[in-house]
Design a protein around this motif. Structure first.
Motif, PDB file in Angstrom:
ATOM      1  N   THR A  10      90.291  90.674  34.457  1.00  0.00           N
ATOM      2  CA  THR A  10      91.134  89.918  33.919  1.00  0.00           C
ATOM      3  C   THR A  10      91.741  90.277  32.568  1.00  0.00           C
ATOM      4  OG1 THR A  10      88.980  88.979  32.934  1.00  0.00           O
ATOM      5  CG2 THR A  10      89.626  87.976  34.950  1.00  0.00           C
ATOM      6  N   VAL A  11      91.231  91.305  31.854  1.00  0.00           N
ATOM      7  CA  VAL A  11      91.569  91.809  30.513  1.00  0.00           C
ATOM      8  C   VAL A  11      92.470  92.767  30.346  1.00  0.00           C
ATOM      9  CG1 VAL A  11      90.836  92.626  28.379  1.00  0.00           C
ATOM     10  CG2 VAL A  11      89.271  91.087  29.788  1.00  0.00           C
ATOM     11  N   PRO A  36      95.822  93.135  34.039  1.00  0.00           N
ATOM     12  CA  PRO A  36      97.097  92.389  34.270  1.00  0.00           C
ATOM     13  C   PRO A  36      98.061  92.975  33.376  1.00  0.00           C
ATOM     14  CG  PRO A  36      95.103  90.611  33.907  1.00  0.00           C
ATOM     15  CD  PRO A  36      94.594  92.265  33.908  1.00  0.00           C
ATOM     16  N   LYS A  91     102.160  85.973  22.788  1.00  0.00           N
ATOM     17  CA  LYS A  91     101.511  85.253  23.902  1.00  0.00           C
ATOM     18  C   LYS A  91     100.857  86.229  24.678  1.00  0.00           C
ATOM     19  CE  LYS A  91     103.307  83.252  28.472  1.00  0.00           C
ATOM     20  NZ  LYS A  91     104.475  82.886  29.207  1.00  0.00           N
ATOM     21  N   THR A  92     101.033  87.351  24.899  1.00  0.00           N
ATOM     22  CA  THR A  92     100.206  88.650  25.521  1.00  0.00           C
ATOM     23  C   THR A  92      99.034  88.498  24.759  1.00  0.00           C
ATOM     24  OG1 THR A  92     102.219  89.819  26.498  1.00  0.00           O
ATOM     25  CG2 THR A  92     100.294  90.886  26.459  1.00  0.00           C
ATOM     26  N   GLU A 152      97.502  86.672  22.934  1.00  0.00           N
ATOM     27  CA  GLU A 152      96.498  85.346  22.953  1.00  0.00           C
ATOM     28  C   GLU A 152      95.777  85.493  24.435  1.00  0.00           C
ATOM     29  OE1 GLU A 152      97.047  80.562  23.439  1.00  0.00           O
ATOM     30  OE2 GLU A 152      98.708  81.396  22.252  1.00  0.00           O
ATOM     31  N   GLY A 153      96.663  85.838  25.486  1.00  0.00           N
ATOM     32  CA  GLY A 153      96.272  85.947  27.165  1.00  0.00           C
ATOM     33  C   GLY A 153      94.646  87.040  26.711  1.00  0.00           C
ATOM     34  N   ILE A 154      95.040  88.161  26.080  1.00  0.00           N
ATOM     35  CA  ILE A 154      93.863  88.939  26.035  1.00  0.00           C
ATOM     36  C   ILE A 154      92.697  88.575  25.479  1.00  0.00           C
ATOM     37  CG2 ILE A 154      93.313  91.257  24.956  1.00  0.00           C
ATOM     38  CD1 ILE A 154      96.141  92.064  25.179  1.00  0.00           C
ATOM     39  N   LYS A 188      91.837  85.165  25.237  1.00  0.00           N
ATOM     40  CA  LYS A 188      91.088  84.352  26.008  1.00  0.00           C
ATOM     41  C   LYS A 188      90.292  84.789  27.276  1.00  0.00           C
ATOM     42  CE  LYS A 188      94.383  80.495  25.472  1.00  0.00           C
ATOM     43  NZ  LYS A 188      95.402  79.418  26.141  1.00  0.00           N
ATOM     44  N   ALA A 189      90.764  85.939  27.757  1.00  0.00           N
ATOM     45  CA  ALA A 189      90.137  86.601  28.777  1.00  0.00           C
ATOM     46  C   ALA A 189      88.830  87.267  28.201  1.00  0.00           C
ATOM     47  CB  ALA A 189      91.099  87.674  29.385  1.00  0.00           C
TER      48      ALA A 189
END
Length: 425
Positions: A144-145, A148, A180-181, A183-185, A187-188
Motif C-alpha cells: 500500500t505504501v 502504488p 496529494k501524493t 498525503e497518500g504516503i 496515510k498508508a
C-alpha cells in the motif's frame, strides 16, 4: 561518483583500492564517508577532518545540488534482481531506540555493539552532512505504501539515472513533492501503525508496542545518529529540539515483501587461529556429548550434508572451511532458535579468551571459502533467514543476534548518493 556502504568489504582492502583508482580526483561520496576497513588506521582523525572539509567544499562549489522538500522514489537493479524499490525519507530519532527490549516505532532488529559506536559518532560530530546507507523495512504485504507510487513512476520527475561502480547495478531516483501524493504516503504508513491492526496482524497483546520501521541494514549507522542527536540535544531549548535537523535521519524505506528484497546469510571468518584448537574449543564449549564435526573434500559435499541435517529436529549445523579442507559442525539440542546465535555464542567466548584472534562478518560464500582456506583462518557458512517471518520474530523474540542476515549481497547494499544537512544554517 557514488560508492557502496562503508561497512562492506571490511576484509578486502583490494576492493577499496580499486574504488580509489576508479574515483581518482573526481568528486565522489568516497571522500564524504569513512570506509570501516580504515577505522583502526593511525590517521583516523586526519581522515575525519578531510571528510568535513570536503563536505563544505562540495556545497560551496555546487557539486551537491540542493533539492526542494520532497521524498525520493528509488528503483535499483542489480545482477541479482531486476528491481528493488524504496522511499528516501527522514525519520524522527525521538521515535527510535536501539536498546534491548525497546518498544518504539523504529527499532533495531539486531544486537547493537555499543563499543562500535564511539568512532562512528566521532565521524558525525563535526559533519555538516549525513549520507545514508540505512535501509529500514516495513511489513506491507498488501503493498500500500511504495508499490502504488511505482505504478505511476513516469509521472514523477527523474533526478538521477546511472550505472553504479563495481558491479553495483543501476539506480534511478524520482522526486515526489506534490501534496496529494505525499498525503497518500503518510496515510498508508499511518494505517500500518494502527495499534489494533498491529495486534491483530501479529496476534499479540497490549504489552507489545507497535513496530512500524525495522532497521534492516545500517543498524550501527542509525544508532550513531541517535547518540549524536542525544549529545546535540543537551544544549538545546525545547523550541530548538522540535525542528533541529540532527533530530532526523535520512533512510531508505523498503517493503520486506518487495521481490527485490532477498535475505542472505552473513557468514563468519575467524582470523589468526590454530584450526585444531578452534575445533577442540568448540567441542569443549558445546559439550562433546552433544556436538560433533565431520570433514569433507568440497563445498558441494558440505551443502549436501547440511541439506540432509536440516530435516532433523533439535539440531543446528553449519559448514566450515580451513586450509585443510571443508567440514560440518553439528550441535544437538541447541538453546537458541537460530544457527547464527548458536555459533555467535562460541565466537564471542573464543575471541574474548584469545585477544590475538579476530572475527569478521562476510557476505558471499565464495569470499568465506577464499578467506577461510588461508592458513591461520577458519570460515563458517551460515543458512539464510526466512524474510516473511522476520517482523513477527523480532516483535515476539526481540532483537536478533548481530549480523544475523543481510538484505542481498555486498554489491547490492546502498550506495552513498543522497545527502542531508544535520546542522542549522
Amino acid at each position: 561518483m557514488s560508492v557502496v556502504a562503508c561497512d562492506q568489504y571490511t576484509s578486502e582492502p583490494e576492493y577499496w583500492q580499486e574504488v580509489e583508482k576508479k574515483v581518482g580526483d573526481s568528486p565522489s561520496t568516497l571522500y564524504l564517508t569513512f570506509p570501516e576497513i580504515y577505522l583502526e588506521d593511525t590517521n583516523a582523525e586526519e581522515r575525519i577532518k578531510r571528510i568535513n572539509n570536503e563536505m563544505r567544499k562540495y556545497i560551496n562549489e555546487g557539486v551537491l545540488v540542493s533539492q526542494k522538500p520532497c521524498v525520493l522514489l528509488v528503483d535499483r537493479s542489480t545482477s541479482h534482481t531486476p528491481s528493488r524499490k524504496g522511499l528516501i525519507i527522514a525519520v524522527d530519532l525521538e521515535k527510535y531506540d536501539y536498546t534491548v527490549g525497546s518498544q518504539t516505532l523504529i527499532r533495531a532488529t539486531e544486537g547493537t555493539v555499543i563499543e562500535r559506536l564511539p568512532p562512528r559518532v566521532k565521524i558525525r560530530e563535526n559533519a555538516i552532512l549525513e549520507l545514508p546507507h540505512v535501509m529500514i523495512l516495513i511489513d506491507d504485504p498488501n503493498k500500500t505504501v511504495i508499490e502504488p507510487l511505482a505504478s505511476k513512476i513516469d509521472s514523477f520527475e527523474k533526478v538521477y539515472d546511472f550505472e553504479l561502480m563495481m558491479n553495483g547495478g543501476h539506480i534511478k531516483g524520482y522526486r515526489i513533492d506534490d501534496e496529494k501524493t505525499l498525503e497518500g504516503i503518510l496515510k498508508a504508513i499511518e494505517a500500518l501503525a494502527d495499534p489494533e491492526v498491529f495486534k491483530s496482524k501479529y496476534n499479540v497483546g497490549d504489552d507489545k508496542g507497535v513496530l512500524l520501521f525495522a532497521v534492516g541494514d545500517g543498524n550501527h549507522s542509525l544508532a550513531s545518529a541517535k547518540v549524536h542527536w542525544e549529545n546535540v540535544k543537551k544544549s538545546l531549548s525545547e523550541a530548538e529540539i522540535e525542528n533541529h535537523p540532527a533530530r532526523f535521519a535520512l533512510v531508505e524505506i523498503v517493503n520486506v515483501h518487495d521481490d527485490g528484497i532477498v535475505f542472505e546469510p552473513i557468514h563468519r571468518v575467524l582470523f589468526n587461529i590454530d584450526t585444531e584448537s578452534v575445533l577442540n574449543a568448540m567441542q569443549d564449549f558445546y559439550g562433546s556429548s552433544c556436538c560433533s564435526f565431520e570433514k569433507y573434500d568440497s563445498i558441494k559435499s558440505v551443502n549436501e550434508r547440511l541439506k540432509a541435517l536440516k530435516k532433523e529436529n533439535a539440531v543446528h549445523s553449519f559448514g566450515f572451511v580451513t586450509d585443510n579442507g571443508f567440514g560440518v559442525f553439528t550441535v544437538q539440542n541447541p538453546k537458541h532458535n537460530l544457527e547464527v546465535a548458536t555459533l555467535q555464542d562460541f565466537l564471542d567466548c573464543y575471541v574474548g579468551k584469545h585477544k590475538e584472534s579476530k572475527v569478521d562478518y562476510i557476505h558471499g560464500e565464495d569470499v568465506v571459502t577464499r578467506l577461510g582456506s588461508k592458513p591461520g583462518n577458519i570460515g563458517f557458512y551460515l543458512p539464510s533467514m526466512e524474510k516473511h517471518d522476520f517482523f513477527k520474530t523480532v516483535i515476539i523474540d526481540g532483537v536478533l543476534p548481530r549480523k544475523t542476515f543481510s538484505m542481498g549481497e555486498a554489491e547490492e547494499k546502498r550506495f552513498y548518493l543522497e545527502c542531508r544537512k544535520i546542522v542549522k544554517d
